[in-house]
Write a protein that holds these residues in place. Structure first.
Motif, short mmCIF file in Angstrom:
data_model
loop_
_atom_site.label_atom_id
_atom_site.label_comp_id
_atom_site.label_asym_id
_atom_site.label_seq_id
_atom_site.Cartn_x
_atom_site.Cartn_y
_atom_site.Cartn_z
N PRO A 90 39.79 37.60 28.94
CA PRO A 90 39.33 37.90 30.29
C PRO A 90 39.18 39.39 30.57
O PRO A 90 38.83 39.78 31.68
CB PRO A 90 40.45 37.31 31.15
N GLY A 91 39.46 40.24 29.55
CA GLY A 91 39.43 41.68 29.79
C GLY A 91 40.61 42.07 30.67
O GLY A 91 41.68 41.49 30.58
N ARG A 92 40.40 43.03 31.57
CA ARG A 92 41.47 43.46 32.46
C ARG A 92 41.20 43.02 33.90
O ARG A 92 41.77 43.55 34.85
CB ARG A 92 41.64 44.97 32.38
N ASP A 93 40.31 42.07 34.03
CA ASP A 93 39.97 41.54 35.35
C ASP A 93 41.05 40.53 35.76
O ASP A 93 41.21 39.49 35.11
CB ASP A 93 38.61 40.86 35.28
N PRO A 94 41.82 40.80 36.82
CA PRO A 94 42.89 39.88 37.21
C PRO A 94 42.40 38.50 37.59
O PRO A 94 43.06 37.50 37.32
CB PRO A 94 43.56 40.59 38.39
N GLN A 96 39.70 36.95 36.41
CA GLN A 96 39.34 36.26 35.18
C GLN A 96 40.59 35.84 34.40
O GLN A 96 40.60 34.80 33.73
CB GLN A 96 38.46 37.15 34.31
N THR A 97 41.64 36.63 34.49
CA THR A 97 42.89 36.29 33.82
C THR A 97 43.49 35.02 34.41
O THR A 97 43.92 34.12 33.69
CB THR A 97 43.92 37.44 33.95
N VAL A 98 43.52 34.95 35.74
CA VAL A 98 44.03 33.76 36.42
C VAL A 98 43.19 32.54 36.07
O VAL A 98 43.71 31.46 35.78
CB VAL A 98 44.05 33.97 37.95
N SER A 99 41.86 32.71 36.09
CA SER A 99 40.96 31.61 35.76
C SER A 99 41.17 31.12 34.34
O SER A 99 41.18 29.92 34.07
CB SER A 99 39.50 32.06 35.95
N ALA A 100 41.35 32.07 33.40
CA ALA A 100 41.56 31.70 32.00
C ALA A 100 42.83 30.90 31.83
O ALA A 100 42.87 29.90 31.10
CB ALA A 100 41.60 32.96 31.13
N ALA A 101 43.90 31.33 32.50
CA ALA A 101 45.18 30.61 32.40
C ALA A 101 45.07 29.21 32.98
O ALA A 101 45.57 28.24 32.39
CB ALA A 101 46.27 31.40 33.13
N GLU A 102 44.41 29.08 34.12
CA GLU A 102 44.27 27.77 34.75
C GLU A 102 43.44 26.82 33.89
O GLU A 102 43.78 25.64 33.74
CB GLU A 102 43.62 27.92 36.12
N LYS A 103 42.37 27.33 33.29
CA LYS A 103 41.52 26.49 32.45
C LYS A 103 42.24 26.06 31.17
O LYS A 103 42.07 24.94 30.70
CB LYS A 103 40.22 27.22 32.11
N LEU A 104 43.05 26.96 30.62
CA LEU A 104 43.82 26.60 29.42
C LEU A 104 44.78 25.45 29.72
O LEU A 104 44.96 24.55 28.91
CB LEU A 104 44.59 27.81 28.91
N GLY A 120 50.89 43.58 34.88
CA GLY A 120 50.24 43.00 36.05
C GLY A 120 49.59 41.67 35.72
O GLY A 120 49.69 40.71 36.49
N GLN A 121 48.91 41.60 34.58
CA GLN A 121 48.31 40.34 34.16
C GLN A 121 49.37 39.30 33.84
O GLN A 121 49.23 38.12 34.17
CB GLN A 121 47.42 40.57 32.94
N THR A 122 50.45 39.75 33.20
CA THR A 122 51.53 38.83 32.87
C THR A 122 52.13 38.20 34.12
O THR A 122 52.42 37.00 34.15
CB THR A 122 52.64 39.57 32.09
N ILE A 185 48.00 61.07 34.10
CA ILE A 185 46.69 60.41 34.12
C ILE A 185 46.90 58.94 33.78
O ILE A 185 47.45 58.61 32.73
CB ILE A 185 45.72 61.06 33.12
N TYR A 186 46.48 58.05 34.65
CA TYR A 186 46.67 56.63 34.41
C TYR A 186 45.57 55.82 35.08
O TYR A 186 44.83 56.32 35.92
CB TYR A 186 48.05 56.18 34.92
N GLU A 187 45.49 54.56 34.67
CA GLU A 187 44.50 53.65 35.23
C GLU A 187 45.11 52.86 36.38
O GLU A 187 46.27 52.46 36.33
CB GLU A 187 43.99 52.67 34.16
N ASP A 188 44.30 52.63 37.40
CA ASP A 188 44.72 51.82 38.53
C ASP A 188 44.25 50.39 38.29
O ASP A 188 43.06 50.10 38.35
CB ASP A 188 44.12 52.37 39.83
N ASP A 189 45.21 49.50 38.00
CA ASP A 189 44.82 48.12 37.71
C ASP A 189 44.69 47.27 38.97
O ASP A 189 44.46 46.06 38.89
CB ASP A 189 45.80 47.47 36.74
#
Length: 225
Positions: A90-94, A96-104, A120-122, A185-189
């Motif tokens: 799902p990449g880093r899209d939250p 898409q991550t939720v959708s992937a887990a639900e479909k699995l 965050g994804q976990t 320097i960091y990414e905002d998820d």
């Protein structure tokens, strides 16, 4: 993918496939007695395992090959259970991550989900696991582990070293050079995955007489198809 690239992935993954074999064997041993996710096929039961990783990255490709080798090794020797891995990226899209887990869980009836990206994804996948009562094996961990984590996510199993030690090591390096001000320097998820890291980093820097002078946030742009 060329044969040379495949050969490189296989060779490099052989060094860590033994570790993955241990993870998968432990996973199957813990959850094979559960009724969900196990489909009877011939004389053995098929155990579906969901895996959410970034298979497009170099490290993700090695992880995928290593897990496949480990599953193949387990399936060769096991007479009772066979492991089948279902990979999702799902990449880093939250969302898409939720959708992937639900479909699995719904479509593949997985007995367990292995999630290896950001904390965050976990956390999002752990919420899905709670509702469906499906164990989540994670290789991500926050810098500061909330004290109520076992209560909030009883189906979450973390299998990594404490990231706090890595942050303390970074602060020690800053101290060895006598740097008094640092830029982070960091990414905002967008779901607070770095909040604990920054809080701990600020604290340990203060302990050595340093401080965060400026924070540069790199926004992650999600694309929806």
């Amino acid at each position: 993918m060329s044969k040379s690239k495949i050969s490189h992935l296989v060779n490099s993954s052989n060094t860590i496939s033994t570790s993955w074999l241990l993870v998968l064997v432990l996973t199957s041993s813990c959850f094979s007695t559960l009724s969900y996710g196990a489909e009877a096929t011939n004389n053995y039961k098929l155990l579906n395992i969901g895996v959410i990783i970034d298979v497009d990255s170099h490290f993700g490709k090695e992880e995928k090959v290593a897990m496949e080798l480990a599953a193949q090794s387990f399936n060769t020797t096991s007479q009772s259970y066979k492991l089948f891995l279902h990979f999702r990226n799902p990449g880093r899209d939250p969302l898409q991550t939720v959708s992937a887990a639900e479909k699995l869980i719904i479509e593949k009836e997985v007995a367990v989900i292995i999630c290896m990206e950001t904390w965050g994804q976990t956390a999002l996948v752990a919420e899905i696991g709670n509702r469906a009562q499906v164990p989540i094996v994670s290789f991500a961990e926050p810098a500061i582990t909330p004290p109520l984590t076992p209560t909030r996510w009883p189906f979450l199993v973390t299998m990594v070293n404490n990231r706090a030690e890595q942050i303390r090591c970074t602060a020690a390096l800053v101290g060895s050079y006598n740097w008094r001000r640092v830029i982070v320097i960091y990414e905002d998820d967008s779901i607070g995955g770095d909040t604990g890291d920054l809080a701990l980093l600020s604290e340990v820097l203060q302990n050595i007489g340093s401080e965060i002078e400026y924070r540069l946030v790199l926004a992650i742009i999600f694309s929806f198809v």
